[in-house]
Design an enzyme around this catalytic site. Structure first.
Site, mmCIF file in Angstrom:
data_model
loop_
_atom_site.group_PDB
_atom_site.id
_atom_site.type_symbol
_atom_site.label_atom_id
_atom_site.label_comp_id
_atom_site.label_asym_id
_atom_site.label_seq_id
_atom_site.Cartn_x
_atom_site.Cartn_y
_atom_site.Cartn_z
ATOM 1 N N TYR A 144 44.267 49.691 30.541
ATOM 2 C CA TYR A 144 43.182 48.901 29.940
ATOM 3 C C TYR A 144 42.679 49.575 28.660
ATOM 4 O O TYR A 144 42.559 48.937 27.609
ATOM 5 C CB TYR A 144 42.048 48.756 30.953
ATOM 6 C CG TYR A 144 40.865 47.968 30.441
ATOM 7 C CD1 TYR A 144 40.947 46.588 30.274
ATOM 8 C CD2 TYR A 144 39.667 48.607 30.118
ATOM 9 C CE1 TYR A 144 39.859 45.871 29.803
ATOM 10 C CE2 TYR A 144 38.582 47.892 29.652
ATOM 11 C CZ TYR A 144 38.677 46.517 29.495
ATOM 12 O OH TYR A 144 37.606 45.806 29.024
ATOM 13 N N ALA A 145 42.395 50.879 28.761
ATOM 14 C CA ALA A 145 41.854 51.602 27.605
ATOM 15 C C ALA A 145 42.850 51.623 26.452
ATOM 16 O O ALA A 145 42.459 51.490 25.287
ATOM 17 C CB ALA A 145 41.465 53.019 28.010
ATOM 18 N N ALA A 146 44.127 51.774 26.771
ATOM 19 C CA ALA A 146 45.142 51.785 25.708
ATOM 20 C C ALA A 146 45.160 50.443 24.983
ATOM 21 O O ALA A 146 45.231 50.377 23.751
ATOM 22 C CB ALA A 146 46.514 52.101 26.298
ATOM 23 N N SER A 147 45.068 49.347 25.750
ATOM 24 C CA SER A 147 45.080 48.015 25.111
ATOM 25 C C SER A 147 43.833 47.808 24.265
ATOM 26 O O SER A 147 43.892 47.243 23.175
ATOM 27 C CB SER A 147 45.226 46.910 26.162
ATOM 28 O OG SER A 147 44.049 46.800 26.952
ATOM 29 N N LYS A 148 42.691 48.288 24.735
ATOM 30 C CA LYS A 148 41.443 48.109 23.978
ATOM 31 C C LYS A 148 41.357 49.077 22.799
ATOM 32 O O LYS A 148 40.712 48.779 21.792
ATOM 33 C CB LYS A 148 40.238 48.260 24.905
ATOM 34 C CG LYS A 148 40.080 47.096 25.897
ATOM 35 C CD LYS A 148 39.825 45.774 25.167
ATOM 36 C CE LYS A 148 39.433 44.664 26.123
ATOM 37 N NZ LYS A 148 39.157 43.387 25.436
ATOM 38 N N THR A 179 28.798 40.124 35.057
ATOM 39 C CA THR A 179 29.495 38.857 35.307
ATOM 40 C C THR A 179 29.605 38.639 36.822
ATOM 41 O O THR A 179 29.556 39.611 37.589
ATOM 42 C CB THR A 179 30.923 38.882 34.720
ATOM 43 O OG1 THR A 179 31.688 39.883 35.419
ATOM 44 C CG2 THR A 179 30.919 39.199 33.235
HETATM 45 N N1 NAP Z 1 33.808 42.044 32.137
HETATM 46 C C1 NAP Z 1 33.596 43.269 31.670
HETATM 47 O O1 NAP Z 1 32.925 44.121 32.303
HETATM 48 C C2 NAP Z 1 34.124 43.651 30.312
HETATM 49 C C3 NAP Z 1 33.811 44.911 29.769
HETATM 50 C C4 NAP Z 1 34.281 45.245 28.503
HETATM 51 C C5 NAP Z 1 35.070 44.353 27.797
HETATM 52 N N2 NAP Z 1 35.358 43.140 28.358
HETATM 53 C C6 NAP Z 1 36.187 42.211 27.590
HETATM 54 O O2 NAP Z 1 35.425 41.062 27.291
HETATM 55 C C7 NAP Z 1 36.299 39.926 27.215
HETATM 56 C C8 NAP Z 1 35.796 38.818 28.139
HETATM 57 O O3 NAP Z 1 35.718 39.323 29.460
HETATM 58 P P1 NAP Z 1 35.188 38.412 30.662
HETATM 59 O O4 NAP Z 1 34.602 39.316 31.659
HETATM 60 O O5 NAP Z 1 34.399 37.271 30.104
HETATM 61 O O6 NAP Z 1 36.586 37.878 31.243
HETATM 62 P P2 NAP Z 1 36.927 36.445 31.913
HETATM 63 O O7 NAP Z 1 35.718 35.835 32.530
HETATM 64 O O8 NAP Z 1 38.126 36.713 32.766
HETATM 65 O O9 NAP Z 1 37.340 35.569 30.667
HETATM 66 C C9 NAP Z 1 38.485 35.867 29.911
HETATM 67 C C10 NAP Z 1 39.175 34.556 29.585
HETATM 68 O O10 NAP Z 1 40.311 34.887 28.738
HETATM 69 C C11 NAP Z 1 41.378 34.083 29.181
HETATM 70 N N3 NAP Z 1 42.685 34.651 28.824
HETATM 71 C C12 NAP Z 1 43.297 35.732 29.371
HETATM 72 N N4 NAP Z 1 44.520 35.875 28.862
HETATM 73 C C13 NAP Z 1 44.690 34.871 27.967
HETATM 74 C C14 NAP Z 1 45.778 34.476 27.134
HETATM 75 N N5 NAP Z 1 46.946 35.140 27.127
HETATM 76 N N6 NAP Z 1 45.624 33.379 26.352
HETATM 77 C C15 NAP Z 1 44.454 32.679 26.374
HETATM 78 N N7 NAP Z 1 43.404 33.002 27.143
HETATM 79 C C16 NAP Z 1 43.524 34.085 27.943
HETATM 80 C C17 NAP Z 1 41.220 34.024 30.684
HETATM 81 O O11 NAP Z 1 41.997 32.972 31.226
HETATM 82 P P3 NAP Z 1 42.660 33.143 32.697
HETATM 83 O O12 NAP Z 1 41.549 32.882 33.657
HETATM 84 O O13 NAP Z 1 43.749 32.136 32.725
HETATM 85 O O14 NAP Z 1 43.161 34.563 32.768
HETATM 86 C C18 NAP Z 1 39.723 33.821 30.823
HETATM 87 O O15 NAP Z 1 39.346 32.463 30.800
HETATM 88 C C19 NAP Z 1 37.696 40.443 27.559
HETATM 89 O O16 NAP Z 1 38.387 40.776 26.385
HETATM 90 C C20 NAP Z 1 37.395 41.702 28.351
HETATM 91 O O17 NAP Z 1 38.450 42.623 28.339
HETATM 92 C C21 NAP Z 1 34.898 42.766 29.581
#
Ligand code: NAP
Length: 226
Positions: A144-148, A179
């Site tokens: 995860y960290a590598a991708s971010k 969330t």
């Molecule tokens: N939640 C946390 O604590 C947290 C912390 C730091 C950073 N973030 C980042 O914040 C962002 C939003 O997180 P979130 O918690 O809101 O996640 P989420 O509720 O899972 O929403 C992410 C959305 O992105 C979609 N997605 C994933 N892969 C995709 C692709 N290849 N093409 C198009 N859409 C795609 C997902 O669809 P599917 O349902 O089909 O996968 C989902 O609807 C992400 O980048 C996450 O890494 C989150």
């Protein structure tokens, strides 16, 4: 914050953070389209579901369609992504490909598809979602960290590339977001310490606003009280 009439696209716009961003930008007067791999939300007339943004062609087609609907593009928010916790010893190497694809490649493909439209607009904004966890990776957080970390470097490089074009490129770096999924995964945690999606949406709206015109290449932590 006034984003009246500005066309914006939010990737991952049906997710927890993305939906809050869509709502905040609309409240500021922007016209907003969500693009997501998840199925289209019934209530969202300007949404594109079932799009894999890690596929360059699919990303370009969806961004082009959204821009046609919006009548132009001013801002792109890359909120598509996912999380996995896995140690290297017990985990699957494929997880590294998966997170690279959903967290970094989606932002690369969406940004590349958006650039001609932002240039046609005479400038604009890109905001990426990185992660505080990428600064120092804990055990199980490597993939995860590598991708971010990749998202952070994309942000820096593209901000330099776009300086002459009037397109700013910044990233917000949340810690754990409050969330429903995180509450279900960590039921004993103190949720009040976690940053709310609405607070991150507020920061993103600021980065899209005129007041942030001189901010580019910034990686901004937003971590509540974690
Ligand atoms: N939640 C946390 O604590 C947290 C912390 C730091 C950073 N973030 C980042 O914040 C962002 C939003 O997180 P979130 O918690 O809101 O996640 P989420 O509720 O899972 O929403 C992410 C959305 O992105 C979609 N997605 C994933 N892969 C995709 C692709 N290849 N093409 C198009 N859409 C795609 C997902 O669809 P599917 O349902 O089909 O996968 C989902 O609807 C992400 O980048 C996450 O890494 C989150």
């Amino acid at each position: 914050m006034n984003l009246a009439g500005k066309g914006c696209i939010v990737t991952g716009g049906f997710g927890a953070l993305g939906a809050a961003v869509v709502q905040r930008l609309r409240a500021a007067g922007a016209t907003v389209a969500a693009i997501d791999r998840a199925p289209k939300l019934q209530w969202d007339a300007v949404g594109f579901g079932g799009v894999d943004l890690a596929d360059p062609e699919a990303a370009r087609a969806a961004i082009d369609s959204a821009v046609t609907l919006l009548g132009g593009l001013y801002g792109l928010v890359n909120a598509a992504g996912a999380f996995r916790w896995e140690t290297l010893a017990d985990g699957d190497v494929a997880t590294w490909d998966l997170l690279y694809s959903v967290n970094l490649k989606t932002a690369v493909c969406a940004s590349k598809a958006a650039l001609p439209h932002l240039m046609a607009n005479g400038g604009g904004r890109i905001v990426n979602i990185g992660a505080g966890a990428a600064t120092k990776a804990a055990a199980g957080m490597g993939a995860y960290a590598a991708s971010k970390a990749g998202v952070a470097k994309l942000t820096e490089a593209l901000s330099e590339e776009m300086k002459a074009s009037g397109i700013t490129v910044n990233a917000v770096l949340p810690s754990i977001i409050d969330t429903p999924a995180n509450r279900a995964d960590m039921p004993k945690a103190d949720f009040s310490k976690w940053v709310k999606p609405e607070a991150i949406a507020e920061l993103i709206a600021f980065l899209l606003s005129d007041a942030a015109a001189d901010i580019t290449g910034a990686l901004i932590p937003i971590s509540g009280r974690v």
